[in-house]
Motif scaffolding. Sequence first.
Motif, PDB file in Angstrom:
ATOM      1  N   LEU A  32     -18.859   2.319  -2.224  1.00 14.71           N
ATOM      2  CA  LEU A  32     -18.657   3.323  -1.645  1.00 14.71           C
ATOM      3  C   LEU A  32     -17.061   2.276  -0.171  1.00 14.71           C
ATOM      4  O   LEU A  32     -16.566   2.320   0.016  1.00 14.71           O
ATOM      5  N   VAL A  33     -18.796   1.668  -0.332  1.00  9.70           N
ATOM      6  CA  VAL A  33     -18.416   0.383   0.884  1.00  9.70           C
ATOM      7  C   VAL A  33     -17.156  -0.231   0.749  1.00  9.70           C
ATOM      8  O   VAL A  33     -16.279  -1.177   1.611  1.00  9.70           O
ATOM      9  N   VAL A  34     -17.422  -0.968  -0.452  1.00  7.10           N
ATOM     10  CA  VAL A  34     -16.619  -1.738  -1.299  1.00  7.10           C
ATOM     11  C   VAL A  34     -14.976  -1.446  -1.035  1.00  7.10           C
ATOM     12  O   VAL A  34     -13.896  -1.917  -1.352  1.00  7.10           O
ATOM     13  N   VAL A  35     -14.855  -0.265  -1.160  1.00  8.65           N
ATOM     14  CA  VAL A  35     -13.712   0.449  -1.951  1.00  8.65           C
ATOM     15  C   VAL A  35     -13.196   0.633  -0.399  1.00  8.65           C
ATOM     16  O   VAL A  35     -11.926   0.498  -0.326  1.00  8.65           O
ATOM     17  N   LEU A  36     -13.562   0.672   0.574  1.00 11.79           N
ATOM     18  CA  LEU A  36     -13.212   1.145   1.582  1.00 11.79           C
ATOM     19  C   LEU A  36     -12.887  -0.514   2.081  1.00 11.79           C
ATOM     20  O   LEU A  36     -11.453  -0.351   3.244  1.00 11.79           O
ATOM     21  N   LEU A  37     -13.708  -0.688   2.456  1.00  7.56           N
ATOM     22  CA  LEU A  37     -13.434  -2.639   2.647  1.00  7.56           C
ATOM     23  C   LEU A  37     -11.629  -2.902   1.281  1.00  7.56           C
ATOM     24  O   LEU A  37     -10.793  -3.485   2.094  1.00  7.56           O
ATOM     25  N   GLY A  38     -11.855  -3.145   0.986  1.00  9.19           N
ATOM     26  CA  GLY A  38     -10.534  -3.340  -0.437  1.00  9.19           C
ATOM     27  C   GLY A  38      -9.271  -2.451   0.369  1.00  9.19           C
ATOM     28  O   GLY A  38      -8.274  -3.341   0.350  1.00  9.19           O
ATOM     29  N   THR A  39      -9.524  -1.829   0.725  1.00 11.52           N
ATOM     30  CA  THR A  39      -8.727  -0.359   1.081  1.00 11.52           C
ATOM     31  C   THR A  39      -7.591  -1.141   2.346  1.00 11.52           C
ATOM     32  O   THR A  39      -7.062  -1.053   2.441  1.00 11.52           O
ATOM     33  N   CYS A  40      -8.568  -1.320   3.011  1.00  8.53           N
ATOM     34  CA  CYS A  40      -8.661  -1.953   4.320  1.00  8.53           C
ATOM     35  C   CYS A  40      -8.143  -3.581   4.275  1.00  8.53           C
ATOM     36  O   CYS A  40      -7.209  -3.749   5.027  1.00  8.53           O
ATOM     37  N   ASP A  58      -2.401   5.893  -2.365  1.00  9.70           N
ATOM     38  CA  ASP A  58      -1.660   5.127  -3.462  1.00  9.70           C
ATOM     39  C   ASP A  58      -2.313   3.777  -3.407  1.00  9.70           C
ATOM     40  O   ASP A  58      -2.834   3.531  -4.460  1.00  9.70           O
ATOM     41  N   ILE A  59      -2.988   3.655  -1.616  1.00 13.25           N
ATOM     42  CA  ILE A  59      -3.042   2.255  -1.734  1.00 13.25           C
ATOM     43  C   ILE A  59      -5.253   2.542  -2.203  1.00 13.25           C
ATOM     44  O   ILE A  59      -5.673   1.535  -3.009  1.00 13.25           O
ATOM     45  N   LEU A  60      -5.509   3.634  -1.536  1.00 13.77           N
ATOM     46  CA  LEU A  60      -7.005   4.009  -2.360  1.00 13.77           C
ATOM     47  C   LEU A  60      -6.847   4.037  -3.653  1.00 13.77           C
ATOM     48  O   LEU A  60      -8.201   3.709  -3.839  1.00 13.77           O
ATOM     49  N   PHE A  61      -6.516   4.846  -4.418  1.00 18.86           N
ATOM     50  CA  PHE A  61      -5.950   4.984  -5.376  1.00 18.86           C
ATOM     51  C   PHE A  61      -6.111   3.483  -6.054  1.00 18.86           C
ATOM     52  O   PHE A  61      -6.569   3.494  -7.134  1.00 18.86           O
ATOM     53  N   THR A  62      -5.205   2.812  -5.613  1.00 17.12           N
ATOM     54  CA  THR A  62      -4.960   1.254  -6.619  1.00 17.12           C
ATOM     55  C   THR A  62      -6.769   0.480  -6.163  1.00 17.12           C
ATOM     56  O   THR A  62      -7.401   0.086  -7.278  1.00 17.12           O
ATOM     57  N   VAL A  63      -7.025   0.345  -5.089  1.00 18.85           N
ATOM     58  CA  VAL A  63      -8.674   0.150  -5.144  1.00 18.85           C
ATOM     59  C   VAL A  63      -9.534   0.437  -5.957  1.00 18.85           C
ATOM     60  O   VAL A  63     -10.196   0.523  -6.546  1.00 18.85           O
ATOM     61  N   ILE A  91     -10.286  -9.460  -7.665  1.00 19.60           N
ATOM     62  CA  ILE A  91     -11.326 -10.004  -6.974  1.00 19.60           C
ATOM     63  C   ILE A  91     -12.103  -8.643  -7.191  1.00 19.60           C
ATOM     64  O   ILE A  91     -13.540  -8.550  -7.636  1.00 19.60           O
ATOM     65  N   LEU A  92     -11.263  -7.533  -6.672  1.00 24.82           N
ATOM     66  CA  LEU A  92     -12.656  -6.325  -7.179  1.00 24.82           C
ATOM     67  C   LEU A  92     -12.530  -6.152  -8.307  1.00 24.82           C
ATOM     68  O   LEU A  92     -14.061  -4.943  -8.520  1.00 24.82           O
TER      69      LEU A  92
END
Length: 511
Positions: A32-40, A58-63, A91-92
């Motif tokens: 979850l932390v990685v997804v939030l960081l990727g979204t940022c 849409d950004i959250l969906f992409t991450v 990288i994700l």
Amino acid sequence: MPARRKVNNIFKNFKKFFLNISNLQIILITYLVVVLLGTCFLLLPISQKPGVNISFIDILFTVASAFSDTGLTTRVTVETWTDFGQAVIAILILIGGIGIFALKVWIINVIFRKSISITSRNILEKERSSSKTSDLKKTIKISVTFLFITILVATFILWLIFYFEKGNFILQEVSDKEGVIKVRDFSQYDPHGNVLLSFKAAVFHSISAINNAGFDILSDASLSPYYSVYSIQIVFIILLVIGGVGFPVIYDVLQYISHKIRKRTDFHFSLFTKISCVSYLLVFLTGLILTFIFELTNSNPMNLWNNNNPELGSKGDRIMCMVFHVFSTRNAGFTTLDTNITTFLDSTLIIFAIMMFIGSAPSSTAGGIRTTTLAIIIVAIWNRIRGINEVRMFRRKISQDNVFSSFIVLAISIFIILLSSLICFTSLDTMWGSASSKELTFADIFYDVCSAFGTTGLSTGLTSSLNTGSKLTLILTMFIGQLGISSTILVWRKNNFKNNYSYIEEDIIIG
């Protein structure tokens, strides 16, 4: 004093939580932390191309799609994200496919030559769904090293192919009644003859393919510009298979080759490798045969086989297209067919959806219920019909706990697929969405939901029209598909000593 006592109680509760946290919960929180960081990172202006207006969902969906190695997108990747944004996505994909803790162990053990702690080993065992802790470090070390070497080799090969091969980046959009209605020009992204562009495409697609992600930076129709270029498709198929068979299989195959080179005969494939490879092959062959039956024997003039559009090429091109898509359903998400021209039959889409629902092997980049789960269920049913109460495979007995867990995984997965499909129906224009109810059928929605659960990424084009509730549903579905049903259930499990007793057994009538 009361305020200080309240603060102390909060710290005590946090401390208690972190002391009692399980390995599966650590994995879940880390993901979850990685997804939030990727979204940022993708929220940054440096990640988005000028003039792009993209919502947070849409950004959250992409991450979530990138980290779960799915490939479903609500926006065209190459038109939405800058080179920096595309690098974040790559990288994700990499850390999601190989595994955060697997990468951590590989870096510590291979690069820094240090041993890993027991805690790290236990967490890794849960992340990679391994039951052989003793061989886990060696398996990760050898398998991840092999994957990185494969990425380097594939990057070099794809670099040459992208540079020398000329793709068709002028894509047509066709209407059944009106004919050609517009042309989509992606020639500015054509890597042909461009050293830097072809190198970037090679790196990105090598990472995306071996992690079975399905993301591309070529057009809005995946690999369709290279519909007739078999060399690219074959390279992708090889990468998809390597990424889909799982770390234990890669380790076993490399050990087998090593034993053959040394002329040693004391090597035996593990039960996991035997079941995984046989079930992977049988699922592929079954899907391919059924696809040929449905597509080659129908009389629909608009389907892939009978369509007269010259863009679809020769009969050989169309057969290769079918073969590639059957491979792609094994969690890849790449397509060579531009759905704006034609698509497969609904019956074929259902077959593809079922294959995506099954997924590939555990301890791989795959989602779905996994091939080993399907194998255990089929053998258990077949043995039950024959009056055999045990599940036996390759002269080994499968534990009753594994058999029971396999059926539980299947039941919960079916429930998730049905519930997610019902929620996605709210995206139709007959309810609370904008998706055309005249163009989209149940097969289309079922197809995209199975794609999300199987972390595949193949789509009928539904995702761009989803409402917020449906997008959040698919995000959760992708996350469950990435983490696995077993881990999703077990992450909430607690030892309840109050239930350590049993009642008198009694039979009831069942179906």
